[in-house]
Scaffold this active site. Structure first.
Site, PDB file in Angstrom:
ATOM      1  N   TYR A 143      -9.386  -6.718  13.010  1.00 20.10           N
ATOM      2  CA  TYR A 143      -8.840  -6.421  11.273  1.00 20.10           C
ATOM      3  C   TYR A 143      -8.559  -7.768  10.645  1.00 20.10           C
ATOM      4  CZ  TYR A 143      -4.995  -4.444   7.948  1.00 20.10           C
ATOM      5  OH  TYR A 143      -4.803  -3.854   7.005  1.00 20.10           O
ATOM      6  N   GLN A 186      -7.462  -1.951   3.882  1.00 21.51           N
ATOM      7  CA  GLN A 186      -6.270  -1.368   3.673  1.00 21.51           C
ATOM      8  C   GLN A 186      -6.955  -1.024   1.878  1.00 21.51           C
ATOM      9  OE1 GLN A 186      -2.204  -2.575   2.666  1.00 21.51           O
ATOM     10  NE2 GLN A 186      -2.530  -3.199   0.909  1.00 21.51           N
ATOM     11  N   ASN A 225     -18.145  27.867 -22.721  1.00 24.49           N
ATOM     12  CA  ASN A 225     -18.362  26.759 -21.654  1.00 24.49           C
ATOM     13  C   ASN A 225     -18.527  27.024 -20.997  1.00 24.49           C
ATOM     14  OD1 ASN A 225     -19.241  25.584 -24.049  1.00 24.49           O
ATOM     15  ND2 ASN A 225     -16.851  24.537 -24.723  1.00 24.49           N
ATOM     16  N   LYS A 263      -8.170   3.010   2.506  1.00 25.02           N
ATOM     17  CA  LYS A 263      -7.516   4.258   1.758  1.00 25.02           C
ATOM     18  C   LYS A 263      -7.541   5.728   1.302  1.00 25.02           C
ATOM     19  CE  LYS A 263      -4.666   2.629   4.909  1.00 25.02           C
ATOM     20  NZ  LYS A 263      -5.003   1.609   5.462  1.00 25.02           N
ATOM     21  N   SER A 270     -13.984  26.568 -27.418  1.00 23.37           N
ATOM     22  CA  SER A 270     -14.146  24.816 -27.261  1.00 23.37           C
ATOM     23  C   SER A 270     -12.705  25.251 -28.972  1.00 23.37           C
ATOM     24  CB  SER A 270     -15.576  25.407 -28.498  1.00 23.37           C
ATOM     25  OG  SER A 270     -15.805  24.476 -29.975  1.00 23.37           O
ATOM     26  N   SER A 317       0.978  -1.568   0.206  1.00 23.65           N
ATOM     27  CA  SER A 317       0.313   0.143   0.031  1.00 23.65           C
ATOM     28  C   SER A 317       0.912   1.623   0.239  1.00 23.65           C
ATOM     29  CB  SER A 317      -0.527  -0.058   1.097  1.00 23.65           C
ATOM     30  OG  SER A 317      -0.369  -0.668   2.430  1.00 23.65           O
ATOM     31  N   GLU A 371     -19.323  21.959 -15.101  1.00 25.15           N
ATOM     32  CA  GLU A 371     -19.396  20.841 -15.762  1.00 25.15           C
ATOM     33  C   GLU A 371     -18.603  19.441 -15.059  1.00 25.15           C
ATOM     34  OE1 GLU A 371     -20.755  21.352 -19.387  1.00 25.15           O
ATOM     35  OE2 GLU A 371     -19.222  22.426 -19.509  1.00 25.15           O
ATOM     36  N   ASN A 417      -2.560  -2.912  13.139  1.00 29.09           N
ATOM     37  CA  ASN A 417      -3.524  -2.030  12.804  1.00 29.09           C
ATOM     38  C   ASN A 417      -4.363  -1.067  14.288  1.00 29.09           C
ATOM     39  OD1 ASN A 417      -3.202  -4.560  11.974  1.00 29.09           O
ATOM     40  ND2 ASN A 417      -4.135  -6.194  13.546  1.00 29.09           N
TER      41      ASN A 417
END
Ligand code: ARG
Length: 463
Positions: A319, A324, A287, A327, A279, A25, A292, A112
């Protein structure tokens, strides 16, 4: 194959390299490093206070951990996948820096309770930042509101013209949503700021630790009462993602309105160049990419909420490595909400201009004063339902004749009902129509002024 040193001597060979990557991780939990160091420093101090290690040892650990902080901040600490996660990466580097004493840091602790501590420290800091951003967003809404108490805007239900509104009243609706978002985060904070440190792997520890002391050093308000719950609870993160999702719902609704308002059909606002895009092929276009994108990013926050709910629903205590997976969703949820709040605040501050002349025309050219004709009759003792039906007929004949209600002559009104008098014209003028809705929380100007005062004091007191 050389053995990887992470695990105990029970292991004889290293992880398959693809499995090592799958298991790791570090690529994302490095985000927690500052909190991991802070948590470890508090843990080391607690170990010294309880005489589980000596003062000198604790000082060595703390200075090694602070050195890692400096290395990280200077860009010189970049652990790779072999470290597995941020906790192992820090411990390994600590041992390199301070030698064998570094191996004492993990006494009476597990990854943990460590990772649970880290996420809570991270999230509570982010919650406070998001709350600060909500206040800025509210201030930008309030600023427009103060300038537009008597600017009228069509009000819609079913996206059909319904009754005209004070523009300030419309904008203050979003102020109120943001206020609830702020309060919700305050509430989530309470359940985030609880210390799992000292819950160990799942069952507590044989060492005479002082959980209250480490919690106090870290500014936690309470301790988890049950070690199994402490290491496996992610309710606070789910609550956070729920609160974050609601912030996104509100930003997305405002975005949708801005997109409509900026269209040629509405033309209620114009977009300023600093916050609009062009555009690549149609040179005439401007735009609304910013709202958006906010509308578009909303889905990913909902997705993170859903994902974490599903991660949790089948987990036996305590645990499990599934945790994991919490996150990346939490981090992306935080980043998305912060980026969207910032963009929408800038858009409000400098990116839009209300087209007041167009808005004034818009409210004068429809039948959104029809309720007021019915109310007029009802106030002269005609039962409301009867008045309502009568006005329905008037709208129908006016539409057929290509007229608005204001175009009817007094004779025509009086033919419809003898209760009509010359003051009907005043009663159906858009300003009067808005001003008259002076019930508590309504769009009447006096109500809106009061709402503005209350909003100001909410911002001043930061509540
Ligand atoms: N990287 C792990 C996580 O994020 C840390 C905790 C690992 N604990 C364990 N028992 N394997 O959840």
């Amino acid at each position: 194959m050389t053995k990887q040193q992470t695990w105990s001597d029970r292991f004889e060979s290293a992880l398959n390299p693809a499995i090592a990557i799958f298991n790791a991780s570090i690529s994302f939990d490095i985000e927690l490093i500052e909190y991991d160091l802070t948590g470890s420093i508090a843990h080391a101090q607690m170990l010294a206070k309880t005489k589980i290690i000596s003062e000198v040892e604790a000082q060595q650990l703390v200075s090694g951990l602070e050195q890692i902080r400096q290395e990280y901040r200077q860009g010189n600490f970049n652990p790779g996948v072999e470290a597995e996660d941020v906790h192992f990466a820090v411990e390994k580097r600590l041992i390199e820096i301070v030698g064998d004493v570094g191996k004492k840091l993990h006494t009476a602790r597990s990854r943990n309770d460590q990772v649970g501590t880290d996420i809570r420290l991270y999230l509570r800091a982010e919650i406070r930042q998001i709350q600060g951003q909500l206040k800025q967003f509210q201030a930008a809404l309030l600023n427009h509101s103060k300038n537009h108490v008597e600017t009228l805007i069509p009000g819609y239900t079913h996206l059909q013209r319904a009754q005209p509104l004070s523009l300030a009243h419309h904008l203050l609706a979003y102020f109120q949503m943001a206020q609830r978002d702020w309060e919700r985060l305050n509430d989530v904070y309470k359940r985030t700021n609880i210390s799992p440190l000292g819950c160990g792997a799942l069952a507590g520890t044989t060492f005479p630790i002082d959980r209250e002391y480490s919690a106090e050093l870290l500014g936690f308000d309470h301790l988890y009462e049950n070690s199994l719950d402490g290491v496996s609870d992610r309710d606070f993160a789910i609550e956070f993602l729920c609160a974050a999702s609601l912030i996104m719902v509100h930003l997305s609704r405002l975005s949708e309105e801005m997109i409509l308002w900026a269209s040629q059909e509405f033309s209620f606002i114009t977009l300023k160049d600093t916050c609009a895009t062009g555009s690549s092929i149609m040179p005439q276009k401007k735009n609304p990419d910013i709202p958006e994108l906010v509308r578009g990013k909303t889905g990913r926050v909902f997705g993170h909420l859903q994902a974490l709910l599903v991660v949790m629903k089948g987990l036996p205590l305590a645990y499990n490595k599934d945790l994991q997976e919490d996150k990346e969703g939490i981090f992306d949820g935080v980043k998305t909400v912060k980026a969207c709040l910032e963009a929408m605040t800038i858009l409000l501050q400098e990116g839009i201009e209300f087209q007041t002349a167009r808005l004034a025309d818009a409210v004068a050219e429809d039948f959104s004063n029809a309720t007021d004709v019915a109310d007029y009759l009802a106030s002269k003792d005609v039962p409301f339902r009867e008045a309502y039906n009568l006005v329905g007929k008037v709208v129908k004949t006016s539409l057929a004749a290509g007229k608005l209600l204001r175009d009817l002559t007094l004779e025509e009104w009086q033919q419809l009902h003898p209760a009509f008098e010359a003051d009907i014209y005043e009663a159906i003028a858009p300003k009067q129509v808005v001003s008259a809705r002076n019930s508590y929380g309504g769009t009447g100007f006096a109500q809106v002024q009061q709402a503005i005062s209350k909003a100001e004091s909410l911002l001043e007191t930061n509540t």
